[in-house]
Design a protein around this motif. Structure first.
Motif, short mmCIF file in Angstrom:
data_model
loop_
_atom_site.label_atom_id
_atom_site.label_comp_id
_atom_site.label_asym_id
_atom_site.label_seq_id
_atom_site.Cartn_x
_atom_site.Cartn_y
_atom_site.Cartn_z
N GLY A 9 8.96 77.08 -3.60
CA GLY A 9 9.01 75.70 -4.03
C GLY A 9 9.21 74.75 -2.86
O GLY A 9 9.42 75.16 -1.72
N GLY A 10 9.13 73.46 -3.16
CA GLY A 10 9.32 72.46 -2.13
C GLY A 10 8.92 71.09 -2.60
O GLY A 10 8.67 70.87 -3.79
N LEU A 11 8.84 70.18 -1.64
CA LEU A 11 8.43 68.80 -1.91
C LEU A 11 6.98 68.63 -1.49
O LEU A 11 6.61 68.98 -0.36
CB LEU A 11 9.33 67.84 -1.14
CG LEU A 11 8.95 66.36 -1.19
CD1 LEU A 11 9.04 65.83 -2.61
CD2 LEU A 11 9.86 65.56 -0.25
N VAL A 12 6.17 68.09 -2.38
CA VAL A 12 4.75 67.91 -2.09
C VAL A 12 4.28 66.60 -2.70
O VAL A 12 4.84 66.14 -3.70
CB VAL A 12 3.92 69.10 -2.64
CG1 VAL A 12 4.03 69.19 -4.15
CG2 VAL A 12 2.49 69.06 -2.18
N GLN A 13 3.29 66.00 -2.09
CA GLN A 13 2.75 64.75 -2.62
C GLN A 13 1.82 65.02 -3.79
O GLN A 13 1.25 66.12 -3.92
CB GLN A 13 1.99 64.01 -1.52
CG GLN A 13 2.89 63.41 -0.46
CD GLN A 13 2.12 62.51 0.50
OE1 GLN A 13 0.92 62.67 0.69
NE2 GLN A 13 2.83 61.55 1.10
N SER A 14 1.69 64.03 -4.64
CA SER A 14 0.77 64.14 -5.77
C SER A 14 -0.63 64.51 -5.26
O SER A 14 -1.11 63.95 -4.28
CB SER A 14 0.73 62.80 -6.50
OG SER A 14 -0.12 62.88 -7.62
N GLY A 15 -1.25 65.47 -5.92
CA GLY A 15 -2.55 65.96 -5.51
C GLY A 15 -2.48 67.16 -4.59
O GLY A 15 -3.51 67.79 -4.30
N GLY A 16 -1.31 67.49 -4.13
CA GLY A 16 -1.13 68.60 -3.21
C GLY A 16 -1.06 69.94 -3.91
O GLY A 16 -1.23 70.04 -5.14
N SER A 17 -0.79 70.98 -3.12
CA SER A 17 -0.77 72.35 -3.62
C SER A 17 0.47 73.09 -3.14
O SER A 17 1.02 72.77 -2.08
CB SER A 17 -2.01 73.11 -3.13
OG SER A 17 -3.20 72.53 -3.61
N LEU A 18 0.88 74.06 -3.94
CA LEU A 18 1.96 74.98 -3.57
C LEU A 18 1.64 76.33 -4.18
O LEU A 18 0.99 76.40 -5.23
CB LEU A 18 3.31 74.50 -4.11
CG LEU A 18 4.09 73.43 -3.36
CD1 LEU A 18 5.33 73.05 -4.17
CD2 LEU A 18 4.47 73.88 -1.97
N THR A 19 2.15 77.37 -3.55
CA THR A 19 2.07 78.70 -4.12
C THR A 19 3.47 79.27 -4.28
O THR A 19 4.22 79.37 -3.29
CB THR A 19 1.23 79.65 -3.26
OG1 THR A 19 -0.09 79.13 -3.14
CG2 THR A 19 1.16 81.04 -3.90
N LEU A 20 3.84 79.60 -5.50
CA LEU A 20 5.13 80.21 -5.78
C LEU A 20 4.99 81.73 -5.80
O LEU A 20 3.94 82.26 -6.18
CB LEU A 20 5.66 79.73 -7.13
CG LEU A 20 5.76 78.23 -7.33
CD1 LEU A 20 6.39 77.93 -8.69
CD2 LEU A 20 6.52 77.56 -6.22
N SER A 21 6.07 82.39 -5.41
CA SER A 21 6.12 83.86 -5.47
C SER A 21 7.33 84.30 -6.27
O SER A 21 8.35 83.60 -6.32
CB SER A 21 6.21 84.44 -4.05
OG SER A 21 5.07 84.12 -3.29
N CYS A 22 7.21 85.46 -6.87
CA CYS A 22 8.30 86.07 -7.62
C CYS A 22 8.36 87.53 -7.22
O CYS A 22 7.45 88.31 -7.56
CB CYS A 22 8.05 85.91 -9.11
SG CYS A 22 9.15 86.86 -10.18
N ALA A 23 9.39 87.89 -6.49
CA ALA A 23 9.55 89.27 -6.02
C ALA A 23 10.38 90.05 -7.02
O ALA A 23 11.46 89.61 -7.42
CB ALA A 23 10.22 89.29 -4.66
N ALA A 24 9.87 91.20 -7.43
CA ALA A 24 10.54 92.02 -8.43
C ALA A 24 11.08 93.30 -7.81
O ALA A 24 10.46 93.88 -6.93
CB ALA A 24 9.57 92.36 -9.55
N SER A 25 12.21 93.73 -8.31
CA SER A 25 12.80 95.00 -7.89
C SER A 25 13.49 95.63 -9.10
O SER A 25 13.75 94.97 -10.09
CB SER A 25 13.80 94.80 -6.75
OG SER A 25 14.85 93.96 -7.16
N GLY A 26 13.75 96.91 -8.98
CA GLY A 26 14.39 97.59 -10.09
C GLY A 26 13.40 98.46 -10.83
O GLY A 26 12.77 99.33 -10.24
#
Length: 121
Positions: A9-26
Motif C-alpha cells: 500500500g501507499g499514497l498515490v495520485q488519482s489515476g495511478g497504480s499500485l500492486t498489493l501483495s499478500c504473503a501466506a504461511s502455515g
C-alpha cells in the motif's frame, strides 16, 4: 490455519497504480480460494476481488471491474492485487483472506493488519 501478511500500500495520485501483495504461511496456500477486501473510514468492510485455488476463476466487485486484477502464485504462496486507474474512492485499508469460493466471496479466515491505500485527488 493460514497466516496472511498484506503489503504494497501507499499514497498515490488519482489515476495511478499500485500492486498489493499478500504473503501466506502455515497451511497449504494452494488449497484455498482467496480474496481481497477493503474498509474505508466509517464504512463496513467490503468485497473487492476473489480468485479460485486454481487461479482460473476470478470475480470482482462492480466498483473495481476493469481497473483491478487479482492473481496468485501458488509456488510463492502469494496473492496479488494490481490496481490501475485508482480513484479517491479506492482509499481504504486493504485486506486479504481465505474465501469459501471465488463466487461466494465469503471470508472465512482471520483478518490481518491490512495495508493502507490512499488515493489523492
Amino acid at each position: 490455519q493460514v497466516q496472511l501478511v498484506e503489503s504494497g500500500g501507499g499514497l498515490v495520485q488519482s489515476g495511478g497504480s499500485l500492486t498489493l501483495s499478500c504473503a501466506a504461511s502455515g497451511r497449504t496456500f494452494s488449497d484455498y480460494a482467496m480474496g481481497w477486501f477493503r474498509q474505508a473510514p466509517g464504512k463496513e468492510r467490503e468485497f473487492v476481488a476473489a480468485i479460485s485455488w486454481t487461479g482460473i476463476l476470478m470475480t470482482y466487485a462492480d466498483s473495481v471491474k476493469g481497473r483491478f486484477t487479482i492473481a496468485r502464485d501458488n509456488a510463492k504462496n502469494t496473492l496479488y492485487l494490481q490496481m490501475n486507474s485508482l480513484k479517491p474512492d479506492d482509499t481504504a485499508v486493504y485486506y486479504c483472506n481465505i474465501v469459501t469460493s471465488a463466487t461466494s466471496r465469503q471470508p472465512r479466515g482471520n483478518w490481518g493488519q491490512g495495508t493502507q491505500v490512499t488515493v489523492s485527488s
